[in-house]
Design a protein around this motif. Structure first.
Motif, PDB file in Angstrom:
ATOM      1  N   ALA A   1       0.840  -1.204   0.000  1.00  0.00           N
ATOM      2  CA  ALA A   1       0.000   0.000   0.000  1.00  0.00           C
ATOM      3  C   ALA A   1       0.868   1.244   0.000  1.00  0.00           C
ATOM      4  CB  ALA A   1      -0.914   0.006   1.220  1.00  0.00           C
ATOM      5  N   PHE A   2       0.494   2.219  -0.807  1.00  0.00           N
ATOM      6  CA  PHE A   2       1.119   3.546  -0.767  1.00  0.00           C
ATOM      7  C   PHE A   2       0.060   4.521  -0.274  1.00  0.00           C
ATOM      8  CE2 PHE A   2       2.443   7.699  -2.209  1.00  0.00           C
ATOM      9  CZ  PHE A   2       3.821   7.688  -2.046  1.00  0.00           C
ATOM     10  N   VAL A   3       0.272   5.061   0.937  1.00  0.00           N
ATOM     11  CA  VAL A   3      -0.688   6.019   1.514  1.00  0.00           C
ATOM     12  C   VAL A   3      -0.106   7.420   1.332  1.00  0.00           C
ATOM     13  CG1 VAL A   3      -1.954   6.728   3.562  1.00  0.00           C
ATOM     14  CG2 VAL A   3      -1.461   4.302   3.178  1.00  0.00           C
ATOM     15  N   ALA A   4      -0.673   8.170   0.415  1.00  0.00           N
ATOM     16  CA  ALA A   4      -0.182   9.510   0.103  1.00  0.00           C
ATOM     17  C   ALA A   4      -0.861  10.544   0.991  1.00  0.00           C
ATOM     18  CB  ALA A   4      -0.451   9.837  -1.363  1.00  0.00           C
ATOM     19  N   GLY A   5      -0.096  11.497   1.456  1.00  0.00           N
ATOM     20  CA  GLY A   5      -0.691  12.583   2.227  1.00  0.00           C
ATOM     21  C   GLY A   5      -1.656  13.405   1.390  1.00  0.00           C
TER      22      GLY A   5
ATOM     23  N   VAL B   1       8.237  -4.235 -11.593  1.00  0.00           N
ATOM     24  CA  VAL B   1       9.462  -4.949 -11.957  1.00  0.00           C
ATOM     25  C   VAL B   1       9.756  -6.080 -10.975  1.00  0.00           C
ATOM     26  CG1 VAL B   1      11.978  -4.727 -12.167  1.00  0.00           C
ATOM     27  CG2 VAL B   1      10.475  -2.974 -13.159  1.00  0.00           C
ATOM     28  N   ILE B   2       9.568  -5.820  -9.677  1.00  0.00           N
ATOM     29  CA  ILE B   2       9.886  -6.841  -8.683  1.00  0.00           C
ATOM     30  C   ILE B   2       8.802  -7.914  -8.594  1.00  0.00           C
ATOM     31  CG2 ILE B   2       8.832  -5.871  -6.581  1.00  0.00           C
ATOM     32  CD1 ILE B   2      11.480  -6.447  -5.131  1.00  0.00           C
ATOM     33  N   GLY B   3       7.600  -7.607  -9.158  1.00  0.00           N
ATOM     34  CA  GLY B   3       6.527  -8.606  -9.191  1.00  0.00           C
ATOM     35  C   GLY B   3       5.434  -8.388  -8.177  1.00  0.00           C
ATOM     36  N   TRP B   4       5.209  -7.134  -7.771  1.00  0.00           N
ATOM     37  CA  TRP B   4       4.174  -6.817  -6.792  1.00  0.00           C
ATOM     38  C   TRP B   4       3.106  -5.908  -7.400  1.00  0.00           C
ATOM     39  CZ3 TRP B   4       8.098  -4.796  -2.604  1.00  0.00           C
ATOM     40  CH2 TRP B   4       8.847  -5.883  -2.110  1.00  0.00           C
ATOM     41  N   LYS B   5       2.011  -5.785  -6.683  1.00  0.00           N
ATOM     42  CA  LYS B   5       0.959  -4.830  -7.003  1.00  0.00           C
ATOM     43  C   LYS B   5       0.966  -3.714  -5.957  1.00  0.00           C
ATOM     44  CE  LYS B   5      -1.987  -8.432  -8.997  1.00  0.00           C
ATOM     45  NZ  LYS B   5      -3.298  -9.139  -8.888  1.00  0.00           N
ATOM     46  N   VAL B   6       0.439  -2.552  -6.335  1.00  0.00           N
ATOM     47  CA  VAL B   6       0.394  -1.404  -5.418  1.00  0.00           C
ATOM     48  C   VAL B   6      -1.032  -0.880  -5.342  1.00  0.00           C
ATOM     49  CG1 VAL B   6       1.249   0.915  -4.907  1.00  0.00           C
ATOM     50  CG2 VAL B   6       2.776  -0.764  -5.977  1.00  0.00           C
ATOM     51  N   SER B   7      -1.535  -0.724  -4.126  1.00  0.00           N
ATOM     52  CA  SER B   7      -2.814  -0.039  -3.887  1.00  0.00           C
ATOM     53  C   SER B   7      -2.498   1.345  -3.338  1.00  0.00           C
ATOM     54  CB  SER B   7      -3.671  -0.816  -2.885  1.00  0.00           C
ATOM     55  OG  SER B   7      -4.027  -2.094  -3.394  1.00  0.00           O
ATOM     56  N   VAL B   8      -3.043   2.378  -3.969  1.00  0.00           N
ATOM     57  CA  VAL B   8      -2.746   3.758  -3.588  1.00  0.00           C
ATOM     58  C   VAL B   8      -3.948   4.352  -2.863  1.00  0.00           C
ATOM     59  CG1 VAL B   8      -2.115   6.055  -4.412  1.00  0.00           C
ATOM     60  CG2 VAL B   8      -1.188   4.025  -5.555  1.00  0.00           C
ATOM     61  N   TYR B   9      -3.681   4.993  -1.727  1.00  0.00           N
ATOM     62  CA  TYR B   9      -4.713   5.641  -0.911  1.00  0.00           C
ATOM     63  C   TYR B   9      -4.364   7.116  -0.766  1.00  0.00           C
ATOM     64  CZ  TYR B   9      -5.645   0.761   0.316  1.00  0.00           C
ATOM     65  OH  TYR B   9      -5.914  -0.585   0.258  1.00  0.00           O
ATOM     66  N   ASP B  10      -5.376   7.973  -0.781  1.00  0.00           N
ATOM     67  CA  ASP B  10      -5.169   9.424  -0.768  1.00  0.00           C
ATOM     68  C   ASP B  10      -5.671  10.041   0.526  1.00  0.00           C
ATOM     69  OD1 ASP B  10      -4.794  12.081  -1.368  1.00  0.00           O
ATOM     70  OD2 ASP B  10      -6.229  12.146  -3.024  1.00  0.00           O
ATOM     71  N   GLY B  11      -4.751  10.657   1.296  1.00  0.00           N
ATOM     72  CA  GLY B  11      -5.145  11.356   2.526  1.00  0.00           C
ATOM     73  C   GLY B  11      -5.788  12.695   2.288  1.00  0.00           C
ATOM     74  N   LYS B  12      -5.735  13.205   1.060  1.00  0.00           N
ATOM     75  CA  LYS B  12      -6.429  14.419   0.630  1.00  0.00           C
ATOM     76  C   LYS B  12      -6.022  15.663   1.415  1.00  0.00           C
ATOM     77  CE  LYS B  12     -10.343  11.788  -1.143  1.00  0.00           C
ATOM     78  NZ  LYS B  12     -11.811  11.571  -1.139  1.00  0.00           N
TER      79      LYS B  12
ATOM     80  N   MET C   1      -5.054   5.628   6.076  1.00  0.00           N
ATOM     81  CA  MET C   1      -4.261   4.628   6.793  1.00  0.00           C
ATOM     82  C   MET C   1      -5.139   3.470   7.259  1.00  0.00           C
ATOM     83  SD  MET C   1      -0.972   4.885   7.032  1.00  0.00           S
ATOM     84  CE  MET C   1      -0.518   4.032   8.554  1.00  0.00           C
ATOM     85  N   ASN C   2      -6.320   3.786   7.776  1.00  0.00           N
ATOM     86  CA  ASN C   2      -7.228   2.723   8.232  1.00  0.00           C
ATOM     87  C   ASN C   2      -7.638   1.816   7.076  1.00  0.00           C
ATOM     88  OD1 ASN C   2      -7.189   3.568  10.900  1.00  0.00           O
ATOM     89  ND2 ASN C   2      -8.960   4.927  10.654  1.00  0.00           N
ATOM     90  N   GLN C   3      -7.913   2.405   5.922  1.00  0.00           N
ATOM     91  CA  GLN C   3      -8.276   1.602   4.754  1.00  0.00           C
ATOM     92  C   GLN C   3      -7.127   0.689   4.339  1.00  0.00           C
ATOM     93  OE1 GLN C   3      -9.593   4.300   1.667  1.00  0.00           O
ATOM     94  NE2 GLN C   3     -10.940   5.382   3.092  1.00  0.00           N
ATOM     95  N   ALA C   4      -5.911   1.238   4.389  1.00  0.00           N
ATOM     96  CA  ALA C   4      -4.750   0.439   4.006  1.00  0.00           C
ATOM     97  C   ALA C   4      -4.538  -0.723   4.965  1.00  0.00           C
ATOM     98  CB  ALA C   4      -3.510   1.330   3.961  1.00  0.00           C
ATOM     99  N   ILE C   5      -4.638  -0.465   6.264  1.00  0.00           N
ATOM    100  CA  ILE C   5      -4.438  -1.520   7.263  1.00  0.00           C
ATOM    101  C   ILE C   5      -5.492  -2.608   7.110  1.00  0.00           C
ATOM    102  CG2 ILE C   5      -4.470  -2.023   9.741  1.00  0.00           C
ATOM    103  CD1 ILE C   5      -3.322   0.847  10.149  1.00  0.00           C
ATOM    104  N   THR C   6      -6.738  -2.200   6.868  1.00  0.00           N
ATOM    105  CA  THR C   6      -7.834  -3.152   6.699  1.00  0.00           C
ATOM    106  C   THR C   6      -7.590  -4.086   5.511  1.00  0.00           C
ATOM    107  OG1 THR C   6      -9.415  -1.600   7.692  1.00  0.00           O
ATOM    108  CG2 THR C   6     -10.325  -3.379   6.328  1.00  0.00           C
TER     109      THR C   6
END
Length: 401
Positions: A101-105, A125-136, A146-151
């Protein structure tokens, strides 16, 4: 010295300044006003500039003649080729198919957005996926993201530009759930701390040193500056106070005002704020120094409305991040003269490598990339500062890809 203010900075700025030595005003220098955007008077401990030389920022102050020192520093940075090659050893790729997860401010912030893209590039490249979350751009949004990412229970969380003090409960919750947290521009210091495995960033004091040195050198030691920061972020406050300290070390320069205004609302606030500063200071205001280039889109509108030339003065100089909008303004001399850019793509790849090291049970790399001073003389043709150090190939070899 008269210190004025227009509103009470947020509580975060007081906490941040309590942990930072603010002792850098030089006897021969002036700091004419300290203010912020709206409201009631601020407490002295938050607003007052420092009163004695040295302290935390001593290592970045100019040695000898400030103008000569600054000109030498600027020229060396403009032609620098070192500091962009990561370690060539480390673990092979871990957990194929994992999601991080990438949690952006604030994804409207060019630096945060570009870093999320760089992380996604490296993760692919390394073989992973990324979920991006926006703190807005606000504390509640950051907590929700952050709560969404942890869940979602990712293999790791990258804290992209959030304040780790603000997010301490969430970082603890993630860690206790077996989800390591790696920071990007999360706090003042690089390396482990604040509950994070490590924090990837350039040295923020060197970033501020370069930005302030540009103003001192370009003005031949006569810069009259306004400094813009966001008091809810400890990193932003530290960088801004370092800017202040360096300018104050130049006897012919002055800090005219120190402004606490949120990055997230810079487009809305800066036109009015800069217009007022122009009216108050006239031609004495020759440089706008900000901890992030997001301030200068709004500033440009006020400067244009005031009939100021696009190439200055006043000249806008950012102490981070060097996003696409900044580079375009510099490229076209459109109300921005310089930025101290993060090697954002390199840092995105480093973030993925730091996650991989943690998943392999190894320590952080300890690598700290250098920042790059960008002016019209060396502005890249692309959207980010992407040094040609071959870092992608280094990481591919490390990961076995």
């Amino acid at each position: 010295m008269t210190v004025t203010t227009a509103r009470r900075p947020r509580a975060r700025i007081v906490a941040a300044l309590a942990g930072v030595t603010l002792s850098l005003a030089m006897a021969a220098c002036s700091s004419e006003s300290v203010s912020s955007a709206a409201g009631s008077s601020a407490p002295a401990e938050a607003a007052s500039p420092s009163s004695s030389a040295g302290g935390q920022f001593a290592a970045i102050l100019p040695a000898g003649d400030p103008v000569a020192f600054s000109k030498d520093l600027v020229q060396k940075s403009l032609s620098a080729s070192e500091g962009f090659t990561p370690p060539s050893t480390g673990p092979k790729s871990q957990k194929p198919g994992a999601t991080i997860a990438f949690v952006a401010g604030d994804l409207s912030n060019g630096g945060h957005n570009s870093t999320s893209k760089a992380v996604t590039e490296a993760a692919t490249v390394i073989g992973w996926k990324v979920s991006v979350y926006d703190g807005k751009g606000n504390a509640q949004g950051n907590s929700d993201a952050m709560n969404q990412a942890i869940t979602a229970k990712p293999a790791a969380i990258i804290l992209g530009g959030l304040d780790p003090t603000e997010q301490a409960p969430a970082i603890k919750q993630a860690t206790e759930a077996g989800i390591p947290v790696i920071g990007w521009h999360a706090g003042v210091l690089t390396g482990p701390g604040n509950g994070m495995v490590t924090n990837v960033s350039t040295d923020p004091l060197k970033v501020s040193q370069l930005a302030a040195a540009y103003a001192v050198a370009d003005s031949n030691g006569t810069a009259g500056v306004a400094i813009f920061t966001d008091g809810q972020y400890e990193l932003a406050v530290t960088k801004a106070r370092a800017l202040e300290a360096y300018v104050q070390a130049c006897t012919g320069c002055s800090v005219l005002t120190f402004e606490d205004s949120p990055i997230a609302t810079a487009d809305q606030r800066m036109p009015g704020l800069v217009s007022n500063l122009l009216q108050q200071n006239g031609d004495k205001l020759s440089y706008l120094l900000a901890i992030n280039g997001n301030y200068f889109g709004g500033a440009a509108r006020a400067l244009e409305d005031a009939g100021k030339p696009k190439d200055g003065p006043p000249k806008s100089v950012a102490a981070g991040d060097g996003d696409a909008a900044e580079l375009q303004r510099i490229r076209t001399s459109n109300y921005q003269a310089a930025t101290v850019a993060e090697p954002i793509t390199l840092q995105g790849w480093q973030l993925v490598d730091e996650v991989n090291r943690k998943l392999a049970g190894e320590d952080p790399s300890g690598f700290v990339a250098a920042p790059g001073l960008i002016t019209k003389e060396n502005v890249p043709s692309g959207d980010v500062f992407d040094p040609s150090s071959g870092f992608r190939d280094v990481y591919k070899q490390v990961w076995g890809k």
